[in-house]
Write a protein that holds these residues in place. Structure first.
Motif, mmCIF file in Angstrom:
data_model
loop_
_atom_site.group_PDB
_atom_site.id
_atom_site.type_symbol
_atom_site.label_atom_id
_atom_site.label_comp_id
_atom_site.label_asym_id
_atom_site.label_seq_id
_atom_site.Cartn_x
_atom_site.Cartn_y
_atom_site.Cartn_z
ATOM 1 N N ALA A 154 3.883 1.286 1.049
ATOM 2 C CA ALA A 154 3.831 0.561 2.355
ATOM 3 C C ALA A 154 3.110 1.610 3.327
ATOM 4 O O ALA A 154 3.248 2.890 3.537
ATOM 5 N N GLY A 155 2.269 1.060 4.216
ATOM 6 C CA GLY A 155 1.481 1.882 5.248
ATOM 7 C C GLY A 155 0.240 2.095 4.964
ATOM 8 O O GLY A 155 -0.537 2.970 5.751
ATOM 9 N N LYS A 157 -3.638 2.828 4.154
ATOM 10 C CA LYS A 157 -4.858 2.376 4.890
ATOM 11 C C LYS A 157 -5.914 1.869 3.886
ATOM 12 O O LYS A 157 -6.137 2.749 2.711
ATOM 13 N N LEU A 197 -3.841 -2.526 6.422
ATOM 14 C CA LEU A 197 -2.791 -1.841 5.796
ATOM 15 C C LEU A 197 -2.112 -2.475 4.514
ATOM 16 O O LEU A 197 -2.668 -3.721 4.308
ATOM 17 N N GLU A 199 0.179 -3.978 3.640
ATOM 18 C CA GLU A 199 0.921 -5.085 3.935
ATOM 19 C C GLU A 199 0.171 -6.359 3.955
ATOM 20 O O GLU A 199 0.182 -7.452 3.480
#
Length: 295
Positions: A154-155, A157, A197, A199
């Motif tokens: 998660a998060g 880049k 990102l 997500e």
């Protein structure tokens, strides 16, 4: 929940050799678990695992070791530190603002990428799972796309970045990305070079799943363990070949080819074991991949 114990993994023979305390860490770490999963870790965290500085040659050597080892049935690729791979390590060109066009033109791109291109990963007979632990940019994204399945923290880049550096879509990413996400999304990501990102990467189809950072590697290892325990290595080798080579064929050619390959698979002992274990409600006991299976 997926996730083998860390002690279930052993380092490769070269890494077990005693080294002086002040010796530099290897640019790539290689470990093999008892379940038949190899873990290859890009290990230049101080350079955001930039593709260079011995990392490329070390990566390909570890991949060759995993491919040749009959005990290895699946491979997980990840990074150390806060990056998966933040792109090519341009060395002296990191100070490009003070460099001249002639200096940039003297860069040996062949040495930068290494002796092979990232799409080499697609030709391997064993499934390769990317556990994208952090920044994944440029060459790093090309490498991730060459893996068969991708999980991300998660998060994390992502960016193609090429257009924003005055470069072009490198080493096959213009072939890989449209086939993973479609032409429209690929055009957006390649032409804009924007950062997105993990997500959004999952929404676009760039990655298969997003997990909490502390769950990423356990999940990837568990996924690979499940493949190693329950899937026939001979089937995996042929399916990988079909997935990538069939993109160059028409649906009619691919279907006809599949019919031939299906007949061949039914003549292997793996087929009998797969059916028998299913009816006996037990885990299959598939033999390791042998050299003649490469064809």
């Amino acid at each position: 929940m997926f996730g083998p114990a860390e002690e279930d993994y052993r380092v490769s023979a070269p890494d077990r050799v005693a080294q002086p305390a002040d010796s530099p860490a290897p640019p790539v770490r290689y470990e093999v678990g008892g379940s038949g999963v190899a873990v290859i870790t890009l290990n230049r965290p101080e350079r955001m695992n930039g593709w260079g500085g011995g990392l490329a040659s070390g990566f390909f050597r570890c991949m060759d070791d995993a491919e040749a080892d009959p005990d290895v049935r699946a491979i997980v690729v990840t990074g150390s530190g806060r990056a998966f791979c933040a792109g090519a390590d341009m060395g002296d060109l990191s100070t490009i603002s003070a460099a001249t066009v002639d200096a940039a033109a003297d860069t040996d791109v062949g040495k930068l990428v290494g002796e092979r291109h990232p799409h080499f990963v697609m030709t391997m007979r064993k499934p390769v799972i990317a556990a994208i632990n952090g920044a994944c940019a440029g060459m790093g994204l090309t490498l991730a796309l060459s893996c068969d399945v991708r999980f991300a923290a998660a998060g994390a880049k992502f960016t193609t970045s090429f257009a924003r550096r005055g470069l072009i879509a490198e080493y096959g990413i213009s072939w890989m990305l449209p086939r993973v996400v479609g032409v429209g999304v690929a055009s957006d990501l390649l032409l804009s070079g924007r950062v997105f990102l993990a997500e959004e990467a999952a929404e676009l189809g760039v990655v298969n799943k997003v997990l909490a950072p502390d769950q990423l590697l356990p999940h990837a290892l568990g996924y690979a363990d499940d493949i190693a325990a329950n899937c026939a290595p001979s089937s995996l080798a042929v399916i990988k070949q079909q997935v990538y080579e069939d993109t160059m064929l028409s649906v009619f050619e691919a279907s006809n080819r599949a019919e031939k390959l299906m007949h061949e698979s039914m003549t292997r002992p793996d087929f009998i074991e797969g059916i028998t274990s299913f009816f006996e409600k037990r885990p299959p006991n598939f033999p390791p991949l042998e050299k003649e299976d490469a064809s």
